[in-house]
Scaffold this motif. Structure first.
Motif, PDB file in Angstrom:
ATOM      1  N   HIS A   1       0.815  -1.209   0.000  1.00 49.34           N
ATOM      2  CA  HIS A   1       0.000   0.000   0.000  1.00 49.34           C
ATOM      3  C   HIS A   1       0.853   1.266   0.000  1.00 49.34           C
ATOM      4  O   HIS A   1       0.749   2.096  -0.884  1.00 49.34           O
ATOM      5  CB  HIS A   1      -0.954   0.000   1.188  1.00 49.34           C
ATOM      6  CG  HIS A   1      -1.805   1.219   1.213  1.00 49.34           C
ATOM      7  ND1 HIS A   1      -2.697   1.498   0.200  1.00 49.34           N
ATOM      8  CD2 HIS A   1      -1.865   2.244   2.082  1.00 49.34           C
ATOM      9  CE1 HIS A   1      -3.281   2.642   0.460  1.00 49.34           C
ATOM     10  NE2 HIS A   1      -2.801   3.118   1.586  1.00 49.34           N
ATOM     11  N   SER A   2       1.791   1.393   0.949  1.00 53.04           N
ATOM     12  CA  SER A   2       2.480   2.671   1.101  1.00 53.04           C
ATOM     13  C   SER A   2       3.583   2.871   0.081  1.00 53.04           C
ATOM     14  O   SER A   2       4.021   3.977  -0.146  1.00 53.04           O
ATOM     15  CB  SER A   2       3.051   2.778   2.507  1.00 53.04           C
ATOM     16  OG  SER A   2       3.934   1.710   2.704  1.00 53.04           O
ATOM     17  N   SER A   3       4.038   1.768  -0.565  1.00 49.88           N
ATOM     18  CA  SER A   3       5.077   1.964  -1.569  1.00 49.88           C
ATOM     19  C   SER A   3       4.468   2.155  -2.956  1.00 49.88           C
ATOM     20  O   SER A   3       5.187   2.209  -3.948  1.00 49.88           O
ATOM     21  CB  SER A   3       6.065   0.799  -1.560  1.00 49.88           C
ATOM     22  OG  SER A   3       5.415  -0.374  -1.965  1.00 49.88           O
TER      23      SER A   3
ATOM     24  N   ASP B   1      12.173   5.426   1.918  1.00 49.19           N
ATOM     25  CA  ASP B   1      10.906   5.675   1.201  1.00 49.19           C
ATOM     26  C   ASP B   1      11.052   6.812   0.177  1.00 49.19           C
ATOM     27  O   ASP B   1      10.135   7.085  -0.590  1.00 49.19           O
ATOM     28  CB  ASP B   1       9.770   6.004   2.184  1.00 49.19           C
ATOM     29  CG  ASP B   1       9.990   7.302   2.962  1.00 49.19           C
ATOM     30  OD1 ASP B   1      11.155   7.728   3.095  1.00 49.19           O
ATOM     31  OD2 ASP B   1       8.996   7.893   3.427  1.00 49.19           O
TER      32      ASP B   1
ATOM     33  N   SER C   1       6.444   7.558  -3.768  1.00 45.11           N
ATOM     34  CA  SER C   1       5.565   6.595  -3.106  1.00 45.11           C
ATOM     35  C   SER C   1       4.531   7.376  -2.290  1.00 45.11           C
ATOM     36  O   SER C   1       4.768   8.517  -1.890  1.00 45.11           O
ATOM     37  CB  SER C   1       6.374   5.683  -2.179  1.00 45.11           C
ATOM     38  OG  SER C   1       6.870   6.437  -1.082  1.00 45.11           O
ATOM     39  N   GLU C   2       3.405   6.724  -2.058  1.00 50.90           N
ATOM     40  CA  GLU C   2       2.357   7.355  -1.241  1.00 50.90           C
ATOM     41  C   GLU C   2       2.896   7.721   0.136  1.00 50.90           C
ATOM     42  O   GLU C   2       2.610   8.785   0.669  1.00 50.90           O
ATOM     43  CB  GLU C   2       1.191   6.382  -1.064  1.00 50.90           C
ATOM     44  CG  GLU C   2       0.181   6.440  -2.165  1.00 50.90           C
ATOM     45  CD  GLU C   2      -1.048   5.592  -1.815  1.00 50.90           C
ATOM     46  OE1 GLU C   2      -1.800   5.313  -2.745  1.00 50.90           O
ATOM     47  OE2 GLU C   2      -1.241   5.221  -0.642  1.00 50.90           O
ATOM     48  N   ALA C   3       3.689   6.798   0.693  1.00 44.85           N
ATOM     49  CA  ALA C   3       4.209   7.022   2.055  1.00 44.85           C
ATOM     50  C   ALA C   3       5.042   8.296   2.102  1.00 44.85           C
ATOM     51  O   ALA C   3       4.888   9.125   3.004  1.00 44.85           O
ATOM     52  CB  ALA C   3       5.056   5.830   2.480  1.00 44.85           C
TER      53      ALA C   3
ATOM     54  N   ARG D   1       4.158  11.826   3.993  1.00 41.84           N
ATOM     55  CA  ARG D   1       5.105  12.242   5.030  1.00 41.84           C
ATOM     56  C   ARG D   1       5.588  13.677   4.839  1.00 41.84           C
ATOM     57  O   ARG D   1       5.853  14.384   5.819  1.00 41.84           O
ATOM     58  CB  ARG D   1       6.297  11.267   5.004  1.00 41.84           C
ATOM     59  CG  ARG D   1       7.158  11.262   6.235  1.00 41.84           C
ATOM     60  CD  ARG D   1       8.023  10.012   6.271  1.00 41.84           C
ATOM     61  NE  ARG D   1       9.013   9.945   5.215  1.00 41.84           N
ATOM     62  CZ  ARG D   1      10.114  10.693   5.170  1.00 41.84           C
ATOM     63  NH1 ARG D   1      10.346  11.585   6.120  1.00 41.84           N
ATOM     64  NH2 ARG D   1      10.972  10.563   4.178  1.00 41.84           N
TER      65      ARG D   1
ATOM     66  N   LEU E   1      -6.237   9.575  -1.551  1.00 41.91           N
ATOM     67  CA  LEU E   1      -5.248   9.247  -0.527  1.00 41.91           C
ATOM     68  C   LEU E   1      -5.845   9.417   0.861  1.00 41.91           C
ATOM     69  O   LEU E   1      -6.731  10.242   1.052  1.00 41.91           O
ATOM     70  CB  LEU E   1      -4.049  10.191  -0.645  1.00 41.91           C
ATOM     71  CG  LEU E   1      -3.024   9.887  -1.704  1.00 41.91           C
ATOM     72  CD1 LEU E   1      -1.844  10.820  -1.552  1.00 41.91           C
ATOM     73  CD2 LEU E   1      -2.559   8.451  -1.594  1.00 41.91           C
TER      74      LEU E   1
END
Ligand code: SLL
Length: 244
Positions: free
Chosen positions: A10-12, A105, A148-150, A154, A172
């Motif tokens: 998910h977060s990548s 990340d 990435s979403e993460a 962030r 998101l």
């Protein structure tokens, strides 16, 4: 530079058509030691990389390695926390390699910057003094494509980042608690002892605005494409619009 593709948890998951950029400045400030100068230590200098607005870059940078001339003891110098800088004394000018390593990340690849240390002022800027240093700085922007979403989540509220506003269709999760911008340990260079010598990149300010505007336009294009594909009921480009 671009980020490499990875399998998607998910977060990548990568955000297509999105760019996040970080305006940075790197360079050196060198003071002549005057009466205290000796043959091998005529100048004291500092090399650094900083946010263009003196923001804390540890949000993306994990480590900076400064590669000095082999005439220095232990010429490979590693700095693991902000401010990302190194001070030395010496006698000669040479090229410093500044390697940036990012959090996992952010980006797998290191970014190498090259800076020519300058100790001696140009002839037309008057005689050498101990009061006024020789300052050479370069403005640049680190651009991360398809973050990435993460990473996006962030840094989206971080002062060092230029982050586009995404259309709602990106879906998101809302950002977490505001990125402790004020509370956390400060790693910025706003009150740095050398900050009076830092250059203001007014041209850079213009570039920042241009970059932000470009990202807004990109986000708008993404939104319009989606609207168009909904109207057509088909992905764009697959069929000419019918019934003019
Ligand atoms: C020059 N090509 O000849 C350059 C080399 C090297 C400078 C400059 C060492 C100081 C120390 C130092 O300043 N090296 O020994 O700690 O100008």
């Amino acid at each position: 530079m671009t980020t490499g593709k990875k399998s998607s948890s998910h977060s990548s998951k990568k955000l297509k058509d999105v760019e996040i950029s970080f305006p940075i400045v790197y360079g050196t400030i060198a003071f002549w030691l005057g009466k205290k100068a000796s043959e091998y230590h005529s100048h004291k200098w500092t090399v650094y990389v900083r946010g263009a607005g003196n923001e804390d870059l540890s949000v993306i940078i994990k480590r900076v390695v400064f590669q000095l001339h082999p005439s220095f003891n232990n010429p490979t110098r590693v700095v693991e926390s902000p401010p990302f800088e190194l001070s030395e004394s010496g006698w000669g000018e040479f090229e410093i390699v500044i390697s940036l390593f990012f959090h996992s990340d952010v980006c797998d690849k290191q970014l190498d910057l090259y800076h020519q240390l300058k100790l001696y002022p140009d002839d037309d800027s008057g005689p050498q003094t101990t009061k006024k240093p020789v300052v050479i700085e370069t403005y640049d922007e680190i651009v991360f494509s398809e973050p990435s979403e993460a990473f996006f989540l962030r840094v989206q509220n971080h002062p060092a980042a230029i982050v586009p506003r995404l259309p709602a269709s990106f879906n998101l999760p809302p950002p977490g608690p505001p990125e402790h911008v004020n509370e956390r340990k400060r790693g910025d260079t706003k009150d740095h002892p050398l900050s009076q010598w830092f250059m203001n990149f007014s041209e850079a300010d213009e570039l920042l605005k241009l970059a932000a505007a470009r990202q807004q336009v990109q986000a708008h294009i993404v939104k319009l494409r989606r609207q168009l594909s909904m109207i057509d009921g088909l992905p764009p480009q697959s069929k000419a619009p019918s019934g003019q």
